[in-house]
Design a protein around this motif. Structure first.
Motif: not given
Length: 234
Positions: A116, A109, A105, A113, A164, A152-154, A107, A161
């Protein structure tokens, strides 16, 4: 001679290429990666390319995405013929007209979302902050993550992910989305969900989706499926 994979209606296309060749290396290390590839892709359609590793399919995707230049041949994005464009012009055209989804992905981290998805919008410099927030929230809602704007992405699952990443590929209203093994890092259930979402978005929004994949299910579910072998599109 035009490759047999070319679709017959030249008046209605999102992207078109003619006679693409890509040669890498020189002398004894010279490799003819792509051989006379011609292709026309129409709006609102899903296309897939299957083939063994090293056959040239990812090379073709990178050329169509204006990330590399062909040794020979021409590429049109809509009405824009790209052969004579400089790096800055290609970058601008790519950012506005093409979205990318990869196996991983990519992104950031520590970013949410929402943030990003706003990255390519900031790069384009067209929308205000409020417009970017509204667009990003709308896209996250489209992919079923409207309740996780600020997560958060992580802190998202692998499937979330990738969803997103799909939303991010649509940030600047592209007419074309290029996907390189977009479900290759997902389990079967998430793979089905992600491809189903991409298919729905393509048909409902009129964008063109081209997927490079090893997944025969994706190939079978595409509107048009091609095979690549030894640099030739079949």
């Amino acid at each position: 001679m035009e490759n047999a994979a070319s679709i017959s209606d030249p008046s209605n296309f999102t992207i078109r290429c003619e006679g693409l060749h890509q040669i890498l290396g020189s002398e004894e290390s010279r490799v003819h990666v792509l051989k006379d590839v011609s292709l026309s892709l129409s709006p609102g359609m899903i296309y897939s390319i299957m083939g063994p590793s090293g056959c040239g399919k990812s090379t073709l995707l990178y050329l169509l995405g204006l990330l590399d230049r062909p040794t020979q041949g021409k590429i049109w994005i809509g009405e824009h013929e790209t052969t004579g464009l400089g790096d800055e012009e290609l970058s601008h055209l790519r950012n506005l007209e093409i979205g990318f989804v990869f196996q991983f992905h990519f992104l950031l981290r520590e970013f949410s979302a929402l943030d990003n998805i706003k990255i390519p919008m900031r790069r384009a410099g067209i929308m205000s902050d409020d417009e970017m927030d509204e667009r990003a929230a709308h896209l996250l809602d489209l992919v079923g993550l409207g309740d996780k704007l600020h997560r958060r992405a992580d802190h998202l699952s692998g499937g979330e992910q990738q969803r997103v990443a799909i939303a991010r590929s649509l940030a600047n209203h592209p007419r074309l989305v290029l996907a390189d093994e977009p479900t290759g890092n997902l389990d079967t259930e998430n793979s089905k969900r992600v491809f189903g979402m991409m298919r729905k978005l393509a048909h409902e929004t009129g964008l063109t989706l081209l997927i490079v994949t090893h997944n025969s299910r994706i190939s079978e579910a595409s509107d048009h499926a091609f095979e690549m072998k030894d640099g030739v599109l079949l």
